[in-house]
Design an enzyme around this catalytic site. Sequence first.
Site, PDB file in Angstrom:
ATOM      1  N   ASN A  69       7.141 125.729  19.749  1.00 28.06           N
ATOM      2  CA  ASN A  69       6.020 126.471  19.187  1.00 28.06           C
ATOM      3  C   ASN A  69       5.469 127.453  20.194  1.00 28.06           C
ATOM      4  O   ASN A  69       4.302 127.511  20.479  1.00 28.06           O
ATOM      5  CB  ASN A  69       4.934 125.506  18.725  1.00 28.06           C
ATOM      6  CG  ASN A  69       4.839 124.324  19.647  1.00 28.06           C
ATOM      7  OD1 ASN A  69       5.104 124.461  20.847  1.00 28.06           O
ATOM      8  ND2 ASN A  69       4.477 123.174  19.127  1.00 28.06           N
ATOM      9  N   CYS A  70       6.356 128.198  20.804  1.00 25.10           N
ATOM     10  CA  CYS A  70       5.984 129.089  21.885  1.00 25.10           C
ATOM     11  C   CYS A  70       6.780 130.366  21.679  1.00 25.10           C
ATOM     12  O   CYS A  70       7.980 130.315  21.490  1.00 25.10           O
ATOM     13  CB  CYS A  70       6.391 128.426  23.199  1.00 25.10           C
ATOM     14  SG  CYS A  70       5.493 128.975  24.619  1.00 25.10           S
ATOM     15  N   MET A  71       6.125 131.502  21.641  1.00 22.73           N
ATOM     16  CA  MET A  71       6.845 132.762  21.445  1.00 22.73           C
ATOM     17  C   MET A  71       7.691 133.081  22.668  1.00 22.73           C
ATOM     18  O   MET A  71       7.263 132.904  23.784  1.00 22.73           O
ATOM     19  CB  MET A  71       5.873 133.913  21.209  1.00 22.73           C
ATOM     20  CG  MET A  71       5.286 133.897  19.840  1.00 22.73           C
ATOM     21  SD  MET A  71       6.577 134.096  18.601  1.00 22.73           S
ATOM     22  CE  MET A  71       5.593 134.481  17.172  1.00 22.73           C
TER      23      MET A  71
END
Lengths: 102, 117, 92
Positions: free
Chosen positions: A100-102
């Site tokens: 959940n990390c760009m």
Amino acid sequence: MLATDPEGYLINLDDWSTEAANTLAQSAGIELTEAHWEVLFLLREFYTEYGISPATRPFVKAVALKLGKEKGNSVYLMTLFPESPAKLAAKLAGLPKPTNCM
Amino acid sequence: MHFAFLLRHPPYSKQHAREGLEAALAAAAFGQEVSLYFMGDGVLQLLPDQKATQLAAKDTSRMLQALDMYDIENVYVDRTSLQARGIAEDALAIKCTAVDSRQIRQQLATAQQVFCF
Amino acid sequence: MLHIINKATPDASLEQCLALIDPQQDAVLLVADGVLSALASYAYWPRGLAVFVLSRDIEARAINAYLAPHIQIIDDAGFVALTEQHTQSISW
């Protein structure tokens, strides 16, 4: 030789060791110090407990809870793990890329 | 933005439970206000002592323990779904507020987006 | 709230959707397999509730004659209008 994916994350999480971390750090141009290690071990605990690599916010929060506010902030973590601390630290700790990390 | 997530599938049924939680965590990681609603078989995700390794699956109940770390505080469970399955409100692995359908309906009306998993 | 359903009966989604519907304000749009829940013999959707189906889903399945009388058939323009009327939607 460590098996990594194209982005440099370990494919087999069991391949991780302090030596492996040093190797991974070298290819990222980082020399691991005590300050790095305490964060890496904390991340590995996080993963054992929750089964996920944390995104930036929970990463910062976890560090603040365990190591104190002066370390649990993005400026400090950025100096240790430049550019994207959550991603780089996860990589060196032998964890999967934070989903959940760009 | 307030994002509401309806979590309706039991754990280890395809990837529904895991995908729902991952999406919620991702939204929270980006600083959005997130609320979770466990309903139907989704309430089974809340049971303690799950042994996902028996199925060689990823343990979604451990992800639930991380909700605090992601600052997700609004966690609700549908009381009717619990009762239908004979599960007591205090038998759940994490702290959540039991609500009825009417309350869920009212709260969903305040969300900008409702995601259904 | 616009509730969009794409699954056939019996499915837990329908029950859960029914439990959350406000018949005064909400509408239901049945698409794909979801249109099967509109058959009159099921008497599934309460009268007075606004229930819509997409015409192509009905025609493709040739079930027009079997629909409950209060089900409303709409085309793509009607679908767009529906989403404009409802600021929120849930895809069950």
